[in-house]
Design an enzyme around this catalytic site. Structure first.
Site, short mmCIF file in Angstrom:
data_model
loop_
_atom_site.label_atom_id
_atom_site.label_comp_id
_atom_site.label_asym_id
_atom_site.label_seq_id
_atom_site.Cartn_x
_atom_site.Cartn_y
_atom_site.Cartn_z
N ASN A 53 -46.90 -26.30 30.18
CA ASN A 53 -47.09 -27.41 29.61
C ASN A 53 -47.14 -28.69 30.57
OD1 ASN A 53 -44.32 -27.38 30.87
ND2 ASN A 53 -43.18 -27.99 29.02
N LYS A 55 -47.59 -29.03 37.09
CA LYS A 55 -47.36 -27.83 37.12
C LYS A 55 -48.68 -27.10 37.38
CE LYS A 55 -43.46 -27.70 34.12
NZ LYS A 55 -42.80 -27.10 32.78
N GLU A 89 -32.51 -33.68 40.89
CA GLU A 89 -34.09 -32.85 41.18
C GLU A 89 -34.63 -33.65 41.81
OE1 GLU A 89 -34.11 -31.16 36.47
OE2 GLU A 89 -35.40 -32.66 37.00
N HIS A 93 -43.23 -31.30 34.39
CA HIS A 93 -41.69 -31.29 34.19
C HIS A 93 -41.05 -32.56 34.09
CE1 HIS A 93 -37.73 -30.21 34.58
NE2 HIS A 93 -37.49 -31.09 35.63
N TYR A 98 -34.82 -23.73 37.96
CA TYR A 98 -34.43 -23.68 36.74
C TYR A 98 -33.33 -22.92 36.24
CZ TYR A 98 -38.94 -25.71 35.48
OH TYR A 98 -40.00 -26.74 35.28
P1 CMP Z 1 -39.70 -28.11 31.77
O1 CMP Z 1 -39.62 -29.65 31.19
O2 CMP Z 1 -40.16 -27.91 32.97
O3 CMP Z 1 -38.07 -27.56 31.49
C1 CMP Z 1 -37.84 -26.22 31.26
C2 CMP Z 1 -39.08 -25.28 30.95
O4 CMP Z 1 -39.19 -24.21 30.34
C3 CMP Z 1 -40.29 -26.30 30.11
O5 CMP Z 1 -40.66 -27.44 30.70
C4 CMP Z 1 -41.32 -25.31 29.74
O6 CMP Z 1 -42.09 -25.03 30.74
C5 CMP Z 1 -40.13 -24.07 29.79
N1 CMP Z 1 -39.93 -23.84 28.20
C6 CMP Z 1 -39.14 -24.55 27.50
N2 CMP Z 1 -38.93 -23.87 26.12
C7 CMP Z 1 -39.71 -22.98 26.26
C8 CMP Z 1 -40.01 -21.71 25.37
N3 CMP Z 1 -39.43 -21.80 24.04
N4 CMP Z 1 -40.86 -20.85 25.70
C9 CMP Z 1 -41.52 -20.88 26.69
N5 CMP Z 1 -41.09 -21.65 27.79
C10 CMP Z 1 -40.32 -22.67 27.54
#
Ligand code: CMP
Length: 137
Positions: free
Chosen positions: A112, A9, A126, A115, A49
């Site tokens: 984070n 990311k 995906e 993904h 998403y």
């Molecule tokens: P990802 O594995 O890409 O799948 C969905 C994404 O949404 C997740 O990683 C985070 O980047 C984001 N996400 C999930 N939960 C939260 C949250 N509570 N607050 C903000 N972002 C979130």
């Protein structure tokens, strides 16, 4: 062989830790079948998403995922989906185990680092979102 999608990311690309993350994938036994550096459009991020569109963080997630280049990677391995999820750790880096990608490189629950697909079915979908079958080598 199972497939799963990794996306490195924008926060990880900005921190220049994409090389370290790719090495962790290889060391964990994943085969890279396809990989590219791209700038997502708002429409692409919204579509990818879509499952989260009712969540309060959806708009911020789309904005963040379009804030800089990302690196989608098609990965293959036996048990790729669960093994990759184990390698990356919990969504929230504060809850991620020591030695996981997110523990090492994630900034927050939103930013984070990577993904990961949450099921075998979504892994296929995906990978197909970013790569045509003939691009997988
Ligand atoms: P990802 O594995 O890409 O799948 C969905 C994404 O949404 C997740 O990683 C985070 O980047 C984001 N996400 C999930 N939960 C939260 C949250 N509570 N607050 C903000 N972002 C979130």
């Amino acid at each position: 062989m199972e497939r799963t999608l990794c996306i490195i990311k924008p926060d990880a690309v900005k921190k220049k830790v994409q090389g370290n993350i790719i090495q962790m994938l290889l060391d964990a036994g994943f085969t890279i079948r396809a990989m590219k550096l791209i700038q997502l459009t708002k429409e692409q991020a919204q579509k990818f998403y879509e499952v989260h569109k009712e969540r309060p963080f959806y708009n911020d997630l789309v904005e963040y995922m379009t804030s800089g280049p990302v690196i989608p990677i098609a990965l293959e391995k036996e048990n790729a989906v669960p093994d990759y999820r184990e390698l990356i750790g919990a969504t929230d880096p504060a809850e991620a185990k020591e030695g996981t990608v997110r523990k090492k490189y994630a900034t927050s629950k939103a930013e984070n680092a990577v993904h990961g697909s949450d099921s075998v079915e979504n892994g296929k979908i995906e990978v197909g979102f970013f790569f045509k079958e003939e691009e997988l080598v």
